[in-house]
Design an enzyme around this catalytic site. Sequence first.
Site, mmCIF file in Angstrom:
data_model
loop_
_atom_site.group_PDB
_atom_site.id
_atom_site.type_symbol
_atom_site.label_atom_id
_atom_site.label_comp_id
_atom_site.label_asym_id
_atom_site.label_seq_id
_atom_site.Cartn_x
_atom_site.Cartn_y
_atom_site.Cartn_z
ATOM 1 N N SER A 157 3.467 23.347 -17.302
ATOM 2 C CA SER A 157 4.064 22.064 -17.679
ATOM 3 C C SER A 157 5.575 22.139 -17.476
ATOM 4 O O SER A 157 6.163 23.226 -17.517
ATOM 5 C CB SER A 157 3.773 21.785 -19.164
ATOM 6 O OG SER A 157 4.583 20.723 -19.632
ATOM 7 N N TYR A 170 2.885 24.189 -28.004
ATOM 8 C CA TYR A 170 2.535 23.802 -26.634
ATOM 9 C C TYR A 170 3.578 24.351 -25.653
ATOM 10 O O TYR A 170 3.237 24.974 -24.642
ATOM 11 C CB TYR A 170 2.437 22.284 -26.535
ATOM 12 C CG TYR A 170 2.012 21.786 -25.171
ATOM 13 C CD1 TYR A 170 0.667 21.718 -24.822
ATOM 14 C CD2 TYR A 170 2.956 21.370 -24.228
ATOM 15 C CE1 TYR A 170 0.268 21.263 -23.572
ATOM 16 C CE2 TYR A 170 2.570 20.916 -22.975
ATOM 17 C CZ TYR A 170 1.238 20.856 -22.650
ATOM 18 O OH TYR A 170 0.849 20.405 -21.396
HETATM 19 N N1 LIG Z 1 -1.152 15.067 -18.930
HETATM 20 C C1 LIG Z 1 0.074 15.567 -18.939
HETATM 21 O O1 LIG Z 1 1.061 14.853 -19.166
HETATM 22 C C2 LIG Z 1 0.298 17.026 -18.655
HETATM 23 C C3 LIG Z 1 1.602 17.444 -18.385
HETATM 24 C C4 LIG Z 1 1.846 18.772 -18.124
HETATM 25 C C5 LIG Z 1 0.807 19.669 -18.132
HETATM 26 N N2 LIG Z 1 -0.455 19.254 -18.397
HETATM 27 C C6 LIG Z 1 -1.523 20.255 -18.411
HETATM 28 O O2 LIG Z 1 -2.537 19.886 -17.500
HETATM 29 C C7 LIG Z 1 -3.766 20.473 -17.920
HETATM 30 C C8 LIG Z 1 -4.835 19.407 -17.918
HETATM 31 O O3 LIG Z 1 -4.501 18.416 -18.875
HETATM 32 P P1 LIG Z 1 -4.870 16.888 -18.657
HETATM 33 O O4 LIG Z 1 -3.634 16.121 -18.764
HETATM 34 O O5 LIG Z 1 -5.728 16.735 -17.486
HETATM 35 O O6 LIG Z 1 -5.675 16.633 -20.029
HETATM 36 P P2 LIG Z 1 -7.133 16.087 -20.315
HETATM 37 O O7 LIG Z 1 -7.408 14.903 -19.467
HETATM 38 O O8 LIG Z 1 -7.205 15.967 -21.776
HETATM 39 O O9 LIG Z 1 -8.065 17.268 -19.813
HETATM 40 C C9 LIG Z 1 -8.110 18.490 -20.482
HETATM 41 C C10 LIG Z 1 -9.271 19.278 -19.913
HETATM 42 O O10 LIG Z 1 -9.284 20.589 -20.493
HETATM 43 C C11 LIG Z 1 -10.607 20.870 -20.908
HETATM 44 N N3 LIG Z 1 -10.578 21.808 -22.014
HETATM 45 C C12 LIG Z 1 -9.757 21.825 -23.095
HETATM 46 N N4 LIG Z 1 -10.049 22.855 -23.892
HETATM 47 C C13 LIG Z 1 -11.086 23.504 -23.313
HETATM 48 C C14 LIG Z 1 -11.847 24.637 -23.667
HETATM 49 N N5 LIG Z 1 -11.602 25.328 -24.793
HETATM 50 N N6 LIG Z 1 -12.845 25.042 -22.847
HETATM 51 C C15 LIG Z 1 -13.115 24.353 -21.714
HETATM 52 N N7 LIG Z 1 -12.425 23.267 -21.321
HETATM 53 C C16 LIG Z 1 -11.435 22.845 -22.121
HETATM 54 C C17 LIG Z 1 -11.201 19.525 -21.303
HETATM 55 O O11 LIG Z 1 -12.603 19.640 -21.240
HETATM 56 P P3 LIG Z 1 -13.601 18.813 -22.189
HETATM 57 O O12 LIG Z 1 -13.028 17.463 -22.379
HETATM 58 O O13 LIG Z 1 -14.872 18.806 -21.386
HETATM 59 O O14 LIG Z 1 -13.690 19.569 -23.443
HETATM 60 C C18 LIG Z 1 -10.625 18.639 -20.197
HETATM 61 O O15 LIG Z 1 -11.411 18.741 -19.032
HETATM 62 C C19 LIG Z 1 -3.522 21.076 -19.306
HETATM 63 O O16 LIG Z 1 -3.340 22.473 -19.170
HETATM 64 C C20 LIG Z 1 -2.221 20.409 -19.742
HETATM 65 O O17 LIG Z 1 -1.489 21.212 -20.630
HETATM 66 C C21 LIG Z 1 -0.739 17.942 -18.654
#
Ligand SMILES: NC(=O)c1ccc[n+]([C@@H]2O[C@H](COP(=O)([O-])OP(=O)(O)OC[C@H]3O[C@@H](n4cnc5c(N)ncnc54)[C@H](OP(=O)(O)O)[C@@H]3O)[C@@H](O)[C@H]2O)c1
Length: 272
Positions: A157, A170
């Site tokens: 991130s 985080y």
């Molecule tokens: N969105 C942002 O603004 C942003 C910015 C910077 C970085 N990120 C990073 O990008 C990555 C993806 O986030 P996103 O934004 O796509 O969020 P998201 O839409 O909430 O997706 C999160 C994903 O992680 C999975 N997950 C969480 N805990 C898990 C576990 N214990 N075991 C297996 N799967 C798990 C969830 O699976 P289930 O729903 O099936 O449980 C879901 O598929 C994360 O690492 C986040 O920190 C996001």
Amino acid sequence: MYNVTSLIVRQHSLGAGTMFNNKVVLVTGASSGIGASCAMKFAELNASLSLIGRNVNKLNETASSCEQICGLKPLIIVADITNIDDIDRIINNTLNKYGKIDVLVNSAGVSSLAGIQPDIEAFDYVMASNLRGPYLLTTKVIPHLIETRGNIVNISSMLSFKPLPAMTAYCMSKAAIDMFSKCLALELGPKGVRVNTVNPGPVRTPLFTTSGMKESDVKAMFRIVESNAPLRIVTEATDVANIVTFVASESARCVTGCSYFVDSGLSLGDAK
Ligand SMILES: NC(=O)c1ccc[n+]([C@@H]2O[C@H](COP(=O)([O-])OP(=O)(O)OC[C@H]3O[C@@H](n4cnc5c(N)ncnc54)[C@H](OP(=O)(O)O)[C@@H]3O)[C@@H](O)[C@H]2O)c1
């Protein structure tokens, strides 16, 4: 008439290529947001996919979109990356189906709106999901990546380097993922394995509402992001997926230990 999913599938199909022909790509967090978008982009490039998440319905949705894009049916593994038995099952099922692993994308992660607090629960939850889980899975995948001279892309991130006191654990977890990736890159480089991070700014995914933010607050946040980001645009999950597939591809064969900030310029500061 198209629904949203079929429009996304159509968008991905338009740029179909063969860059990942015969490559096995394992994506965690593939049931939602950035991980789902990465899966579809890899499908567009003809990868054989192993998709990991806990929500079977959402995993199935991503898998059927991938299949529509490239005709290959992804392997779905319903698993929790904080559980060591599930980690072993992820590896075994993937090897049983494909016999090898070429790319690992660690996208699974959670957020928590919490500063420093005496209650250790939020800290443990974030660290187990964002750091310990990816660490465990990575250690088990490495021997297979050495065999294929493959690579790892960790979704970090912008907050790995920009402190935000409302999200202390985080930010710490993402800073640790950056350093983990650099240490690995140095250790595994001589074995032909590359390790990089992609560091998004705020991306419109369910991450914020899942961590407890109100929908109206999320919308307001993205309005501010759009007006303050130097590029005046919000980074979307497909923008992140484009960089992930590039870093994972042979086009980046000399790139390791790097962090790609995909944040519409936000890490530079607000441009008002
Ligand atoms: N969105 C942002 O603004 C942003 C910015 C910077 C970085 N990120 C990073 O990008 C990555 C993806 O986030 P996103 O934004 O796509 O969020 P998201 O839409 O909430 O997706 C999160 C994903 O992680 C999975 N997950 C969480 N805990 C898990 C576990 N214990 N075991 C297996 N799967 C798990 C969830 O699976 P289930 O729903 O099936 O449980 C879901 O598929 C994360 O690492 C986040 O920190 C996001």
